[in-house]
Design an enzyme around this catalytic site. Structure first.
Site, mmCIF file in Angstrom:
data_model
loop_
_atom_site.group_PDB
_atom_site.id
_atom_site.type_symbol
_atom_site.label_atom_id
_atom_site.label_comp_id
_atom_site.label_asym_id
_atom_site.label_seq_id
_atom_site.Cartn_x
_atom_site.Cartn_y
_atom_site.Cartn_z
ATOM 1 C CG ASP A 115 -1.954 1.049 1.235
ATOM 2 O OD1 ASP A 115 -1.730 2.116 0.625
ATOM 3 O OD2 ASP A 115 -3.002 0.857 1.879
ATOM 4 C CG ASP A 166 -4.022 5.613 -0.278
ATOM 5 O OD1 ASP A 166 -3.268 4.645 -0.405
ATOM 6 O OD2 ASP A 166 -4.718 5.826 0.742
ATOM 7 C CG HIS A 196 -8.954 7.333 3.282
ATOM 8 N ND1 HIS A 196 -8.076 8.172 2.676
ATOM 9 C CD2 HIS A 196 -8.456 6.075 3.091
ATOM 10 C CE1 HIS A 196 -7.079 7.465 2.159
ATOM 11 N NE2 HIS A 196 -7.286 6.179 2.384
ATOM 12 C CG HIS A 236 -7.235 8.228 6.628
ATOM 13 N ND1 HIS A 236 -8.087 7.163 6.754
ATOM 14 C CD2 HIS A 236 -6.095 7.735 6.087
ATOM 15 C CE1 HIS A 236 -7.481 6.061 6.306
ATOM 16 N NE2 HIS A 236 -6.271 6.384 5.907
ATOM 17 C CD GLU A 270 -7.762 2.014 2.120
ATOM 18 O OE1 GLU A 270 -6.835 1.214 2.273
ATOM 19 O OE2 GLU A 270 -7.670 3.212 2.421
ATOM 20 C CD GLU A 293 -5.935 2.756 -0.740
ATOM 21 O OE1 GLU A 293 -4.924 2.149 -0.348
ATOM 22 O OE2 GLU A 293 -6.383 3.778 -0.183
HETATM 23 MN MN MN Z 1 -3.484 3.052 0.914
HETATM 24 MN MN MN Z 2 -6.059 4.531 1.750
#
Ligand code: MN
Ligand code: MN
Length: 293
Positions: free
Chosen positions: A86, A97, A157, A165, A190, A279
């Site tokens: 990630d 992200d 998020h 976030h 995600e 994600e």
């Molecule tokens: Mn992530």
């Molecule tokens: Mn994330």
């Protein structure tokens, strides 16, 4: 509301993460050091003109999130593992992200496809004004349909400048979670998938070597403040790795004791069952949803 410049930077950050993600399968290998994997990914983000938006998170098997290599980490990736990678890039604070799960001959390869499919279905239906709880419902339905379970307390998020976030959570389960998809906004979706007999939630584990500034005012002590100012200049409110900073141990201890810097705990599946994740980040305009990663 995002400015035209901010949209450009977000899209650039997204392109960087996409390129890096496409290459991971070529450089990940058995017995590789986790530290090397983190450093390659973070290095590629920089080489392509971005900055890591947070340390590369490596979640092996039942580790859900928030682990990165400490300095001089010797641990290695073994065959038989499910590895969540990630990572994020930012361009002037505008963040993309993304995450993939790689099965190195693990028994849970199907879970990777389920996470990907749950994400794809969510991206297919997502639109401006949609309730985030409806997205959670779709993700849960796909995951359940294959006989698996979503992690109930890990969510997508909203993202804002220098904030990973930023307030709105996008659940991976149905329910009454408040919030809607707004125009001119950035969101990460995600899904996290685990086995049907798992607890289906994460709990705090040991510290994960990922830090961030929580008290913007900083310390009073002048010497400590110099270190703090340098960290703020480099990372602002973004998470950073212990291994990225050269800070005397007692200074870091002081900043943590005074709750100026916080270290995230690793999030582990409560029943120690393996977890897969997928994600992507999207950007909304006044009428469109754009996949940027
Ligand atoms: Mn992530
Ligand atoms: Mn994330």
């Amino acid at each position: 509301m995002l400015t035209e410049e901010e949209i450009e930077w977000t899209i650039k950050a997204g392109k960087i993460t996409r390129e890096v993600r496409n290459r991971i399968k070529y450089f990940i290998k058995e017995k590789m050091k986790i530290l090397e994997l983190c450093e390659i990914i973070e290095g590629e983000i920089r080489r392509l003109g971005g900055e890591p938006a947070f340390p590369c998170n490596i979640g092996i098997d039942y580790v859900g999130a928030h682990y990165t290599s400490p300095p001089k980490d010797d641990s290695i990736i073994n065959y038989g593992s499910l590895i969540k990678i990630d990572f994020g890039a930012h361009v002037n604070g505008l963040i993309a992200d993304t995450a993939i799960t790689i099965s190195l001959e693990s028994d849970y390869e199907e879970m990777v496809d389920v996470a990907e499919e749950a994400l794809d279905k969510a991206l297919e239906v997502i639109n401006i004004g949609m309730k985030v709880s409806d997205i959670g419902g779709i993700i849960e339905k796909v995951i359940n349909s294959y006989g698996y379970k979503p992690i109930s307390n890990l969510t997508g998020h909203s993202i804002s400048r220098y904030i990973v976030h930023s307030g709105i959570s996008i659940p991976n389960i149905s329910g009454t979670h408040p919030g809607r998809i707004e125009p001119w906004s950035i969101y990460a979706i995600e899904p996290f998938v685990t086995l049907s007999d798992a607890k289906g939630e994460v709990i705090n584990g040991p510290p994960g070597n990922i830090l961030h500034i929580v008290k913007l005012k900083g310390p009073k002590d002048q010497k400590i403040k110099e270190y703090f100012d340098e960290i703020f200049r480099r990372y602002r409110t973004l998470p950073f790795a212990k291994r990225w900073i050269d800070l005397p141990e007692e200074i870091l201890k002081n900043l943590m004791k005074n709750k100026i810097i916080y270290e995230y705990p690793v999030l582990i599946e409560a029943s120690r069952k393996t977890v897969a994740q997928a994600e992507h980040t999207i950007l909304t305009t006044d009428k469109e949803v754009i996949l940027i990663t």
